[in-house]
Write an enzyme that holds these catalytic residues in place. Structure first.
Site, PDB file in Angstrom:
ATOM      1  CE  LYS A 184      -1.795   2.603   3.103  1.00 55.15           C
ATOM      2  NZ  LYS A 184      -1.666   3.916   2.443  1.00 55.15           N
ATOM      3  CD  GLU A 258      14.004   0.566   8.031  1.00 52.59           C
ATOM      4  OE1 GLU A 258      14.528   1.489   8.679  1.00 52.59           O
ATOM      5  OE2 GLU A 258      14.634  -0.382   7.565  1.00 52.59           O
ATOM      6  CB  CYS A 292      13.106   8.654   8.170  1.00 56.39           C
ATOM      7  SG  CYS A 292      13.979   7.736   6.904  1.00 56.39           S
ATOM      8  CD  GLU A 389      10.576  12.206  11.858  1.00 52.83           C
ATOM      9  OE1 GLU A 389       9.500  11.644  12.152  1.00 52.83           O
ATOM     10  OE2 GLU A 389      11.463  11.683  11.180  1.00 52.83           O
TER      11      GLU A 389
HETATM   12  P1  NAD Z   1       2.358   7.669   8.605  1.00 58.15           P
HETATM   13  O1  NAD Z   1       2.831   6.665   9.593  1.00 58.15           O
HETATM   14  O2  NAD Z   1       1.168   8.468   8.947  1.00 58.15           O
HETATM   15  O3  NAD Z   1       2.020   6.956   7.230  1.00 58.15           O
HETATM   16  C1  NAD Z   1       2.877   6.037   6.616  1.00 58.15           C
HETATM   17  C2  NAD Z   1       2.037   5.028   5.880  1.00 58.15           C
HETATM   18  O4  NAD Z   1       1.266   4.283   6.811  1.00 58.15           O
HETATM   19  C3  NAD Z   1       1.043   5.623   4.888  1.00 58.15           C
HETATM   20  O5  NAD Z   1       0.966   4.771   3.766  1.00 58.15           O
HETATM   21  C4  NAD Z   1      -0.265   5.594   5.673  1.00 58.15           C
HETATM   22  O6  NAD Z   1      -1.402   5.539   4.857  1.00 58.15           O
HETATM   23  C5  NAD Z   1      -0.115   4.315   6.463  1.00 58.15           C
HETATM   24  N1  NAD Z   1      -0.878   4.249   7.706  1.00 58.15           N
HETATM   25  C6  NAD Z   1      -1.392   5.276   8.451  1.00 58.15           C
HETATM   26  N2  NAD Z   1      -2.032   4.788   9.541  1.00 58.15           N
HETATM   27  C7  NAD Z   1      -1.898   3.444   9.495  1.00 58.15           C
HETATM   28  C8  NAD Z   1      -2.313   2.371  10.339  1.00 58.15           C
HETATM   29  N3  NAD Z   1      -2.990   2.594  11.476  1.00 58.15           N
HETATM   30  N4  NAD Z   1      -1.982   1.105   9.992  1.00 58.15           N
HETATM   31  C9  NAD Z   1      -1.271   0.849   8.879  1.00 58.15           C
HETATM   32  N5  NAD Z   1      -0.868   1.810   8.024  1.00 58.15           N
HETATM   33  C10 NAD Z   1      -1.163   3.086   8.337  1.00 58.15           C
HETATM   34  O7  NAD Z   1       3.609   8.533   8.312  1.00 58.15           O
HETATM   35  P2  NAD Z   1       3.743   9.735   7.282  1.00 58.15           P
HETATM   36  O8  NAD Z   1       3.473  10.985   7.996  1.00 58.15           O
HETATM   37  O9  NAD Z   1       3.000   9.463   6.044  1.00 58.15           O
HETATM   38  O10 NAD Z   1       5.293   9.573   6.930  1.00 58.15           O
HETATM   39  C11 NAD Z   1       6.276  10.281   7.553  1.00 58.15           C
HETATM   40  C12 NAD Z   1       6.944   9.458   8.643  1.00 58.15           C
HETATM   41  O11 NAD Z   1       7.616   8.336   8.104  1.00 58.15           O
HETATM   42  C13 NAD Z   1       7.982  10.248   9.376  1.00 58.15           C
HETATM   43  O12 NAD Z   1       7.797  10.141  10.750  1.00 58.15           O
HETATM   44  C14 NAD Z   1       9.298   9.608   8.958  1.00 58.15           C
HETATM   45  O13 NAD Z   1      10.315   9.695   9.875  1.00 58.15           O
HETATM   46  C15 NAD Z   1       8.904   8.227   8.668  1.00 58.15           C
HETATM   47  N6  NAD Z   1       9.811   7.625   7.705  1.00 58.15           N
HETATM   48  C16 NAD Z   1      10.713   6.697   8.132  1.00 58.15           C
HETATM   49  C17 NAD Z   1      11.596   6.112   7.249  1.00 58.15           C
HETATM   50  C18 NAD Z   1      12.595   5.088   7.700  1.00 58.15           C
HETATM   51  O14 NAD Z   1      13.167   4.413   6.868  1.00 58.15           O
HETATM   52  N7  NAD Z   1      12.851   4.930   8.971  1.00 58.15           N
HETATM   53  C19 NAD Z   1      11.553   6.453   5.914  1.00 58.15           C
HETATM   54  C20 NAD Z   1      10.625   7.389   5.497  1.00 58.15           C
HETATM   55  C21 NAD Z   1       9.748   7.956   6.410  1.00 58.15           C
END
Ligand code: NAD
Length: 478
Positions: A184, A258, A292, A389
């Site tokens: 997804k 991650e 991230c 963050e």
């Molecule tokens: P998010 O966690 O809100 O969303 C990430 C993904 O998860 C999206 O596809 C979203 O639709 C989905 N999602 C949301 N709620 C969910 C749930 N309850 N169950 C399953 N899936 C769900 O994060 P975001 O704001 O979209 O992304 C930014 C974050 O991602 C930042 O905190 C960043 O640090 C992190 N990030 C980490 C890495 C890494 O490799 N460690 C890489 C990129 C981004």
């Protein structure tokens, strides 16, 4: 240093042919969702609607998981590694052939500068598939026993900051190891994942090996909680990562997470200032700080603080913010209105808590979501902008006197994804690297990625590694 006026050099959009609406990619075919729900994806730089995308509900996720299960049992897990490798090589080559189109599509949907999608994201996507294609027939030499077995069906959820690259990090190792996947993409950036679905068709990948279900958090939750999934791979926020860890704890699912970061970029007094400043800029303003592992906390040795800060301000004044498709652009659009609101809120908190805010003179476009490159000085460790963050182009600057103080401050965070060290002394680099609690430590560089290097976090940055030999473990029954 004056900022030269450049004539606009926009990359043409004509290479991308957008459909008005996209279905779900299940069992090798695009098709409608069961309950007919859809959402729009927009260009964050202009707020133009790019396409309508299907929102997958529980029945769709169920169909996708069944398709992946069937493909796992009847085709993919039984196929010799050398045959799987051929498909991965084919996918990698098609990505290279369609690189320009994918870069334009990524910049349109995400808002990142074309220079980055063209020179960083898409080449790394191809590299990940090439690298893992090489592993597919050599898994018995990876150090996980003579005949390592795949896990089954992987449910994978990815964020919006590197949409196609995160897809590659997830799908390439899963397929190389013999698993099938349901992925997804994030709701604000689904288009390159859907283009990838077309690439799977073009590569004649057997139906059901890769399934793409679009939707928001609820679709992601349905996927990771589906009982037919053997493995969950998630990249995103720490908050959602914790929910997923809780949901999977009572199951037999193998999980890798991650999550977020608040990396320290540590500059010692003997570091070459100009190079360090380039590294600082790359560390926090690359991809608008939507990274991230961004170097969002700059730790500068007190003796060189004013030199480094003066150079940094001069350098920031030369950054060009604007049209992501313009090849001169350094800083593109913020990915969504929600993310912009979060960056604004935390920046206001920074000011209210007493830190000094500075941005270079910078005209923001009227339409779309924009935030100027920003630095905060006078930041203390207790400030929220030093702890949380921000995930935007905002740098918090702190100082230190001794290496021991630098380590203490760098590690003073619930996260532990990455860190940077700038010094001439190799011994100091090694001393620091062995003490920094971060999955990746860059020395005299920052934000360098390679499919052969494992990437992942400590503490609230998650667990498991992606990339390299270590990353294979997440997709093998070992
Ligand atoms: P998010 O966690 O809100 O969303 C990430 C993904 O998860 C999206 O596809 C979203 O639709 C989905 N999602 C949301 N709620 C969910 C749930 N309850 N169950 C399953 N899936 C769900 O994060 P975001 O704001 O979209 O992304 C930014 C974050 O991602 C930042 O905190 C960043 O640090 C992190 N990030 C980490 C890495 C890494 O490799 N460690 C890489 C990129 C981004």
């Amino acid at each position: 240093m004056p900022k030269f006026e450049y004539a606009p050099a926009p990359e043409s959009r004509s290479i991308v042919s957008l459909r008005e609406s996209y279905g779900l990619f299940i069992n090798g075919e695009f098709g409608p969702g069961v309950d007919g729900r859809a959402f729009k994806t927009i260009s964050p730089a202009t707020e133009e609607v790019l396409a309508e995308v299907t929102e997958a509900g529980p029945a769709d996720v169920d169909r996708a998981v069944s398709a992946a299960r069937k493909a796992y049992e009847h085709t993919w897990s039984a196929m010799p590694g050398r045959e799987r490798a051929k498909y991965l090589f084919r996918i990698a080559r098609i990505i290279q052939e369609r690189a320009r189109e994918l870069a334009v599509l990524e910049s349109l949907d995400n808002g990142k500068p074309i220079r980055e999608s063209r020179d960083v994201d898409i080449p790394l996507v191809a590299a990940h598939f090439f690298y893992h294609a090489g592993w597919a027939d050599k898994l018995e030499y990876a150090g996980y026993g003579p005949a390592p077995r795949p896990l089954g069906v992987a449910g994978q959820v990815i964020p919006w900051n590197f949409p196609l690259l995160m897809l590659a990090w997830k799908i390439a190792p899963a397929l190389a190891c013999g698993n099938t996947v349901v992925l997804k993409p994030a709701e604000t950036t689904p288009l390159t994942a859907l283009a990838f679905a077309e690439i799977c068709q073009q590569a004649d990948l057997p139906p059901g090996v890769v399934n793409i279900v679009t939707g928001a958090g609820e679709t992601g939750r349905t996927l990771v909680e589906h009982p037919g999934i053997d493995k969950v791979a998630f990249t995103g926020s720490t908050e959602v990562g914790k929910q997923i860890a809780r949901a999977c704890a009572p199951t037999r699912k193998k999980v890798t997470l991650e999550l977020g970061g608040k990396a320290a970029n540590v500059v010692f007094e003997d570091a070459p200032v100009d190079q360090a400043v380039e590294g600082i800029v790359n560390g926090i303003f690359f991809n608008q700080g939507h990274v991230c592992c961004a170097g969002s906390r700059l730790l500068v040795q007190e003796s060189v603080y004013s030199d480094v800060l003066a150079s940094l301000r001069r350098r920031l004044a030369t950054l060009r913010l604007g049209d992501p498709l313009d090849k001169n652009t350094d800083v593109g659009a913020i990915n969504s209105a929600a993310q912009l609101a979060k960056i604004r809120e935390l920046s206001e908190v920074g000011e209210a808590e007493g830190a000094q805010r500075w941005s270079p003179p910078c005209e923001l476009p009227v339409k779309g979501f924009w935030f100027p490159p920003t630095i905060f000085t006078g930041v203390s460790q207790a400030h929220r902008i030093a702890r949380e963050e921000i995930f935007g182009p905002v740098l918090s600057v702190l100082t230190f006197r001794t290496p021991a103080e630098a380590v203490e401050k760098a590690n003073n965070t619930p996260y532990g994804l990455s860190a940077g060290v700038w010094t001439e002394k190799g011994s100091l680099i090694l001393w620091m690297a062995s003490r920094l609690r971060a999955g990746v430590v860059w020395a005299n560089t920052f934000n360098k990625f390679d499919p052969t290097s494992p990437f992942g976090g400590y503490k609230e940055s998650g667990y498991g590694r992606e990339g390299g030999r270590h990353g294979l473990e997440a997709y093998l029954d070992v």
